[in-house]
Design a protein around this motif. Structure first.
Motif, short mmCIF file in Angstrom:
data_model
loop_
_atom_site.label_atom_id
_atom_site.label_comp_id
_atom_site.label_asym_id
_atom_site.label_seq_id
_atom_site.Cartn_x
_atom_site.Cartn_y
_atom_site.Cartn_z
N LEU A 61 45.41 49.73 41.73
CA LEU A 61 45.79 50.81 42.60
C LEU A 61 44.71 51.11 43.63
CD1 LEU A 61 47.75 53.13 40.20
CD2 LEU A 61 48.61 51.52 41.86
N GLY A 62 43.46 50.75 43.32
CA GLY A 62 42.42 50.87 44.32
C GLY A 62 42.71 49.97 45.51
N ALA A 63 43.16 48.76 45.22
CA ALA A 63 43.53 47.86 46.32
C ALA A 63 44.70 48.42 47.11
CB ALA A 63 43.87 46.48 45.75
N ALA A 64 45.63 49.06 46.40
CA ALA A 64 46.77 49.66 47.08
C ALA A 64 46.33 50.80 47.99
CB ALA A 64 47.78 50.18 46.05
N ILE A 65 45.32 51.56 47.55
CA ILE A 65 44.80 52.64 48.38
C ILE A 65 44.22 52.08 49.67
CG2 ILE A 65 43.10 54.50 48.53
CD1 ILE A 65 43.27 54.66 45.46
N ALA A 66 43.44 51.03 49.55
CA ALA A 66 42.82 50.44 50.73
C ALA A 66 43.88 49.97 51.71
CB ALA A 66 41.92 49.29 50.31
N ALA A 67 44.91 49.31 51.18
CA ALA A 67 45.98 48.81 52.05
C ALA A 67 46.74 49.96 52.69
CB ALA A 67 46.94 47.93 51.25
N SER A 90 43.44 34.98 43.78
CA SER A 90 44.38 34.52 44.81
C SER A 90 43.74 34.49 46.19
CB SER A 90 45.61 35.44 44.85
OG SER A 90 46.26 35.44 43.59
N GLY A 91 42.46 34.84 46.28
CA GLY A 91 41.78 34.86 47.56
C GLY A 91 41.99 36.13 48.35
N LYS A 92 42.61 37.13 47.73
CA LYS A 92 42.89 38.40 48.40
C LYS A 92 41.68 39.32 48.26
CE LYS A 92 46.11 42.32 48.27
NZ LYS A 92 47.26 42.91 47.55
N VAL A 93 41.39 40.07 49.31
CA VAL A 93 40.32 41.05 49.25
C VAL A 93 40.79 42.28 48.48
CG1 VAL A 93 38.81 42.58 50.58
CG2 VAL A 93 39.30 40.27 51.41
N VAL A 94 40.05 42.63 47.45
CA VAL A 94 40.36 43.82 46.64
C VAL A 94 39.08 44.64 46.49
CG1 VAL A 94 42.29 42.76 45.40
CG2 VAL A 94 39.97 42.53 44.50
N SER A 95 39.24 45.85 45.97
CA SER A 95 38.10 46.75 45.84
C SER A 95 37.33 46.48 44.56
CB SER A 95 38.56 48.21 45.88
OG SER A 95 39.48 48.45 44.83
N ALA A 96 36.10 46.96 44.52
CA ALA A 96 35.25 46.88 43.34
C ALA A 96 34.56 48.23 43.15
CB ALA A 96 34.22 45.76 43.49
N TYR A 147 35.17 34.61 30.91
CA TYR A 147 36.41 35.29 31.29
C TYR A 147 36.20 35.91 32.67
CZ TYR A 147 33.89 39.58 30.04
OH TYR A 147 32.96 40.59 29.97
N GLY A 148 37.30 36.28 33.28
CA GLY A 148 37.26 37.07 34.50
C GLY A 148 37.98 38.38 34.25
N THR A 149 37.71 39.38 35.07
CA THR A 149 38.29 40.70 34.82
C THR A 149 38.45 41.48 36.12
OG1 THR A 149 37.89 42.86 33.77
CG2 THR A 149 35.96 41.52 34.26
N ALA A 150 39.53 42.25 36.21
CA ALA A 150 39.73 43.15 37.34
C ALA A 150 39.05 44.49 37.14
CB ALA A 150 41.23 43.36 37.58
N GLY A 151 38.44 44.69 35.98
CA GLY A 151 37.72 45.93 35.72
C GLY A 151 37.24 45.96 34.29
N HIS A 152 35.94 46.15 34.08
CA HIS A 152 35.37 46.03 32.73
C HIS A 152 34.11 46.88 32.62
CE1 HIS A 152 34.61 44.32 28.84
NE2 HIS A 152 33.55 43.62 29.22
N LEU A 153 33.90 47.49 31.46
CA LEU A 153 32.70 48.25 31.16
C LEU A 153 31.86 47.51 30.14
CD1 LEU A 153 32.32 51.14 32.45
CD2 LEU A 153 34.71 50.42 32.31
#
Length: 461
Positions: free
Chosen positions: A11-17, A428-434, A375-381
């Motif tokens: 949803l962070g990426a959605a906010i940016a868009a 996918s090569g898309k710019v997303v937030s971090a 592994y890869g992750t879209a968000g991790h603590l």
């Protein structure tokens, strides 16, 4: 190993868009396009000038702080740990819990902070609090402020919280926006940071609730917020190693809990935040009692991790990753303080580790961006518990197959990049937030002089 996609990051990426398109849907968790974390290396004796312009922390925690607020039915109390409590309620209110449908009448009283003019005109603000809420009580935290264009925000709800879940279900509140900024689970975020609009000052308001006719009261010991304004970035300058030390921190794997209590964010596979929190809480010698854990299936190992997941769970976000809720959970234990902030570099973490204070950091990455993760992750603590002689990060990574495998060593430059950046490319090569340098810090309410100096050096007072 594949990691589930984080709702916060998606949803962070959605906010940016949405911001770039001029539209915004007011639902979902925090991570706006300007999600920030300070860049550059700070010297161990204090923060550098660049970092000081990026993050502003203000926390109210002293007796004088509480006395200086606007008290409406509340009072400041002294003692080893000053706080604010209900004295004579300001009134009553009927509240229906949206997650249970149960309605009840509550007495309430409020404390409102003085106006804080942030040293950083901010694109984002995250509040956090430390409190005790006995059964039959709960609290709400709100934020209101002034924009750089001379207009004011409404009061935004930053969280409705109780340490238990018998009276209300702790929750963030979706759907809050004034057309200039929105609340994304736990974060106030300016909708279009590129417009130049900033939040220049704010107040926080506590509303304390209790069952009518009782003398019960929540006690709040610490309340504050972190304001930040960080330009978008895909990388950061590398900091120079300055410490070789490892703290002895308990090790817990979230993955040993996969399938347990799926009502709390699908079980252990999504429990990185509470698992990390539990590691640090136990490092400080605190933890739930046997009575606290009586609800957990006795066949489950490490029941305290299940307990942490249940009592950090946000019923609106439908996850255990609400940042302030994790800090608030840590502070329910005896004489513990906790905040959510942003740090400037691994040098800041070295400053904390040197004083014996581990931390919890938020990051996202592709598998190939963090050597040895697997592994890869879209968000991790993860927890940061030390540094090797070469300056690499010693982490307690809950995304491990067993408790024994939790201790990991990750390359310094890779770690610093994935933690502090605000933009990245997904698979996918898309710019997303971090998440940009977000960090939970937990420490004893009465720190040692060395611990106090370290906290002050990274902007926590």
């Amino acid at each position: 190993m594949a990691r589930p996609t984080s709702r916060r990051t998606v949803l962070g990426a959605a906010i940016a868009a949405a911001a770039s398109a001029g539209t915004l849907s007011a639902a979902g968790p925090a991570t706006a396009s300007a999600m920030a974390g300070p860049a550059g290396a700070a010297p161990s004796s204090g923060r550098n000038a660049a970092a000081a312009t990026l993050v502003d922390n203000r926390f109210w925690s002293t007796y004088t702080d509480w006395r200086c607020g606007d008290l409406a039915g509340t009072a400041a109390v002294t003692g080893r740990r000053p706080g604010v409590v209900i004295t004579t309620p300001a009134g009553t209110v009927d509240h229906t819990d949206p997650h249970t449908g149960r309605g009840a009448r509550w007495e309430y009283a409020t404390w409102t902070s003085p106006v804080h003019r942030s040293a950083v005109p901010a694109t984002e603000v995250i509040a956090s609090w430390n409190a005790h809420t006995p059964a039959g009580t709960w609290l709400q935290v709100e934020l209101a402020g002034a924009y750089s264009d001379g207009t004011d925000t409404p009061w935004f709800v930053m969280g409705r919280w109780a340490s238990g879940d018998g009276d209300i279900r702790r929750t963030s509140v979706d759907g809050q926006s004034d057309g200039k900024a929105s609340i994304w689970t736990d974060t106030f975020a300016v909708d279009d940071a590129a417009s130049g609009l900033r939040l220049t000052s704010y107040r926080l308001r506590l509303t304390l609730y209790r069952r009518p006719g009782t003398r019960l009261t929540p006690t709040v010991w610490r309340l504050g917020a972190m304001a930040s304004d960080i330009p978008d970035r895909f990388g950061v300058p590398a900091s120079e190693p300055g410490l070789a030390r490892e703290l002895v921190v308990p090790r817990y794997s979230q993955n040993t809990h996969v399938g347990q209590y799926p009502e709390y964010d699908n079980g252990g596979e999504a429990w990185c935040s509470p698992t990390s929190s539990q590691m640090i809480i136990e490092y400080w010698g605190r933890g739930p009692t046997a009575d606290d854990l009586a609800w957990v299936n006795p066949d489950f190992a490490d029941p305290q991790v299940c307990h942490a997941a249940r009592f950090t769970y946000d019923y609106q976000y439908e996850g255990c990753g609400n940042w302030p809720f994790n800090a608030a959970y840590a502070a329910t234990y005896r004489d513990m303080s906790a905040v959510v902030t942003r740090l400037s570099s691994l040098t800041d973490l070295e400053t904390l580790i040197r004083a014996g204070i581990p931390a919890i950091t938020s990051q996202s990455f592709l598998e190939e961006e963090l050597t040895g993760a697997g592994y890869g992750t879209a968000g991790h603590l993860m927890t940061v518990i030390g540094f090797t002689a070469d300056g690499d990060v010693i982490a307690g990574d809950p995304a491990s197959p067993s408790n024994e495998a939790v201790r990991r060593v990750y390359r310094r430059a890779e770690w610093e990049k994935i933690w502090l950046r605000t933009k990245r490319y997904n698979a996918s090569g898309k710019v997303v937030s971090a998440t940009g340098g977000v960090c939970y810090v937990y420490w004893p309410a009465v720190p040692t002089p060395a611990q106090r100096r370290a906290l002050e050096a990274v902007g926590i007072h």
